[in-house]
Motif scaffolding. Structure first.
Motif, PDB file in Angstrom:
ATOM      1  N   VAL A 158      65.618  -0.872  22.863  1.00 27.69           N
ATOM      2  CA  VAL A 158      65.173   0.523  22.992  1.00 27.69           C
ATOM      3  C   VAL A 158      64.215   0.882  21.867  1.00 27.69           C
ATOM      4  CG1 VAL A 158      65.926   2.927  22.939  1.00 27.69           C
ATOM      5  CG2 VAL A 158      67.199   1.258  24.294  1.00 27.69           C
ATOM      6  N   GLY A 162      60.599   0.638  23.997  1.00 27.55           N
ATOM      7  CA  GLY A 162      61.167   1.861  24.552  1.00 27.55           C
ATOM      8  C   GLY A 162      60.671   2.228  25.934  1.00 27.55           C
ATOM      9  N   THR A 166      62.464   4.352  29.459  1.00 28.89           N
ATOM     10  CA  THR A 166      62.058   5.752  29.602  1.00 28.89           C
ATOM     11  C   THR A 166      62.742   6.422  30.776  1.00 28.89           C
ATOM     12  OG1 THR A 166      59.912   5.330  28.579  1.00 28.89           O
ATOM     13  CG2 THR A 166      60.098   7.298  29.953  1.00 28.89           C
ATOM     14  N   GLY A 193      64.801   8.220  24.062  1.00 26.14           N
ATOM     15  CA  GLY A 193      64.316   7.227  23.115  1.00 26.14           C
ATOM     16  C   GLY A 193      65.357   6.714  22.146  1.00 26.14           C
TER      17      GLY A 193
END
Length: 254
Positions: A158, A162, A166, A193
């Motif tokens: 992550v 990222g 999402t 996030g």
């Protein structure tokens, strides 16, 4: 866990994998949709070769797999690749440098751990595909596997990539998860996030709690439970929160 312990586990799980896969190379692997046992066998061999080169050359190969590997017979490829991997481990110290995708750890020790965990998961796949009983997983290996999955795969994934998460996390209201097993626990916080992991269950209530014996929790988080068999894992929490965690796990391990 010490590197020597990981190597012992790798040896034991490879031996089990190698004993199981010849039983039915054409069988479908339910935990790897679209794969046969032959596909699984070839995949493990390619992974071993890839990591051997990552140590030997100091960086992971950019183009993989080479075309010539497609024609290799699965069991021959697996045997050759495992022998090369063990030779590479024997020639190096765990603290020696090696190219890895995990920025915080660029050592041979990372691959020793990773290959031990890779092999136990894929020998479960082989057992499920061939209809063999799933052999026990040592508690220490299972606990380490849970830790690696949450921290190295998901939390690092992550933070580093990222965009892949999402669709999962941008709409998250901010949730907490506790994963608990014998002698260990982890607290996870999610949000847009965010996928943060801390050791310990913490004192506050969690939105979701996952608990059970180490091997059962490892298999649940890796989606390697046996179909039709009662689970030893207890999951408490709202379905949409459970789904958020599961989607993060699947995305990080694809």
């Amino acid at each position: 866990m010490e590197s020597s312990r990981f190597l012992d586990c790798l040896e034991a799980d490879f031996a089990r994998l190698r004993a199981v896969v010849p039983g039915d190379l054409s069988a479908a692997v339910p935990s790897c949709p679209g794969w046969t046992v032959a596909d699984l066998t070839r995949h493990v061999g390619r992974v071993y070769l890839h990591k051997t080169l990552a140590m030997r050359e100091g960086a992971e190969p950019d183009v993989w797999p080479p075309k010539e590997l497609a024609d290799e017979e699965p069991l021959a490829l697996l045997d050759k690749a495992y022998a090369g991997l063990r030779q590479e481990f024997a020639a190096r110290r765990p603290e020696d440098p090696a190219g890895t995708w995990y920025t915080p750890d660029q050592t041979v020790g990372f691959w020793i751990r990773r290959m031990a965990q890779e092999t136990v998961i894929h020998r479960i796949d082989a057992e499920l595909g061939t209809g063999q009983p799933v052999a026990p997983i040592p508690d220490d290996l299972a606990v380490d596997g849970i830790d690696e999955l949450l921290k190295v795969f998901v939390a690092f994934g992550v933070a580093e990539w990222g965009d892949y998460f999402t669709d999962i996390l941008d709409g998250s209201p901010g949730r907490t998860y506790v994963v608990r097993t014998d002698g260990a626990a982890w607290r996870v916080r999610t949000g847009p996030g965010l996928f943060a992991v801390e050791d310990g269950a913490g004192d506050d209530a969690a939105d979701v709690t996952v608990s059970g014996p180490p091997a059962a929790v490892l298999r649940r988080l890796w989606n390697r439970e046996s179909a039709g068999e009662p689970s030893e894992v207890t999951v408490e929490g709202a379905p949409e929160a459970v789904e958020e965690l599961q989607r993060c796990l699947v995305t990080a391990t694809q």
